[in-house]
Design an enzyme around this catalytic site. Structure first.
Site, PDB file in Angstrom:
ATOM      1  N   PRO A   2       0.802  -1.184   0.070  1.00  0.00           N
ATOM      2  CA  PRO A   2      -0.052  -0.064   0.101  1.00  0.00           C
ATOM      3  C   PRO A   2       0.943   1.326  -0.204  1.00  0.00           C
ATOM      4  CG  PRO A   2      -0.077  -1.215   2.038  1.00  0.00           C
ATOM      5  CD  PRO A   2       1.067  -1.597   1.271  1.00  0.00           C
ATOM      6  N   GLU A   3       0.643   2.225  -1.144  1.00  0.00           N
ATOM      7  CA  GLU A   3       1.376   3.350  -1.004  1.00  0.00           C
ATOM      8  C   GLU A   3       0.083   4.184  -0.934  1.00  0.00           C
ATOM      9  OE1 GLU A   3       4.148   4.163  -4.415  1.00  0.00           O
ATOM     10  OE2 GLU A   3       3.925   1.746  -4.667  1.00  0.00           O
ATOM     11  N   ARG A 109       2.954 -10.767   5.670  1.00  0.00           N
ATOM     12  CA  ARG A 109       4.514 -10.630   6.016  1.00  0.00           C
ATOM     13  C   ARG A 109       4.738  -9.928   7.377  1.00  0.00           C
ATOM     14  NH1 ARG A 109       7.403  -8.083   0.784  1.00  0.00           N
ATOM     15  NH2 ARG A 109       9.234  -8.740   1.743  1.00  0.00           N
ATOM     16  N   ARG A 150      21.936  17.561  -1.378  1.00  0.00           N
ATOM     17  CA  ARG A 150      21.586  15.934  -1.316  1.00  0.00           C
ATOM     18  C   ARG A 150      22.064  15.215  -2.543  1.00  0.00           C
ATOM     19  NH1 ARG A 150      19.349  14.680   3.642  1.00  0.00           N
ATOM     20  NH2 ARG A 150      18.522  16.652   4.244  1.00  0.00           N
TER      21      ARG A 150
END
Length: 269
Positions: A2-3, A109, A150
DNA sequence: ATCTGACCCTGTCTGC
DNA sequence: TGCAGACAGGGTCAGA
């Protein structure tokens, strides 16, 4: 699994069924998730669920006796069924609700978790999160300065919940393709204009996926058991060796930050 | 401070 | 058919 779009699909699917319901039973079948389900979860007995919200990929059930924080991890799923539902393997947690309903948490999981917080207690998981991508707070003006210095690949940044929230592996891949940006690019060398494109595509991809009820690759289902239809619209994710929908060149698969990454080296620079 | 890689756990699929 | 190995939608943590 799930995002953000999948979690939002779950939220929208369960909220109308359980908001206003009273908890008539709390059953723990496998306490050991990513973090153990707290013993205190039983104090929810007789509490009423007031609202169901989503922040990033977290679900928050606000009840009259505290807030339940749920993360679905990779394989978590929630279903709402009549009281006499059939137990499935990996059903770890059940809330019995008024109206002869049950909320069932299933997670093969066990990377997900369920925690309990007091009404005014702060929830550490929610504190360091970046803005919601589908709000006006998520803009290039916000993101571009944060990328300064970054050197990580932009795709890792997209999946880092401190920069953008809710985009996981599928939607990070799709957004970068739509924006025409190479996922390997060091984040700090994206121009403001490129970040603007990326921000817009993240918004578009997530919004479209929510409309479609999320992405079902194999086992994701909405709480009523139907699949999400965004899988049919995936342009690069899982498409290794297939022709790029824009230029026809083969989609490549590489690994960034231990995660499969799909892109078109012709269209994404 | 920032980044990379290992790890948590189970199920499924591929290739030998 | 059996088996080993790779891989899977997420996030944290130790160590470089």
């Amino acid at each position: 699994m799930p995002e953000l779009p999948e979690v939002e699909t779950v939220r929208a699917g369960i909220a109308p069924h359980i908001e206003g319901a009273t908890i008539r039973g709390v059953e723990v079948y496998h306490r050991q998730l990513r973090y153990p389900i707290p013993e205190a979860i039983e104090t929810l007995y007789n509490a009423t669920i007031e609202k169901v919200e989503r922040r990033a990929k977290y679900l928050i059930l606000t009840t009259t006796r505290g807030r339940v924080l749920i993360h679905l991890g990779m394989s978590g799923a929630i279903r709402i069924l009549p009281d006499d539902f059939e137990h499935k393997k990996h059903d770890h947690f059940v809330l019995r609700l008024s109206g002869n309903q049950a909320l069932i948490y299933n997670d093969p999981r066990r990377f997900g978790f369920i925690l309990l917080y007091g009404k005014d207690e702060s929830i550490p998981f929610l504190e360091k999160l970046a803005p919601e991508p589908l709000t006006d707070q998520f803009t290039a003006a916000y993101l571009h300065p944060k990328l300064k210095g970054r050197t990580r690949p932009i795709k890792s940044i997209l999946m880092d919940q401190a920069f953008v929230v809710g985009a996981g592996n599928i939607y990070a891949n799709e957004s970068l393709f739509m924006a025409g940006i190479d996922p390997q690019r060091p984040a700090n060398n994206l121009s403001l204009e490129e970040v603007e494109r990326l921000v817009q595509e993240v918004k578009k991809v997530l919004a479209r996926a929510i409309e479609q009820g999320g992405t079902t690759l194999k086992d994701f289902t909405t709480p009523d058991g139907s699949p999400g239809y965004f899988a049919q619209e995936l342009l690069v994710y899982g498409q290794k060796g297939q022709p790029c929908p824009l230029c026809g060149q083969e989609i490549e698969r590489i690994v960034i930050g231990n995660r499969a990454t799909y892109f078109c080296s012709q269209c994404q620079k």
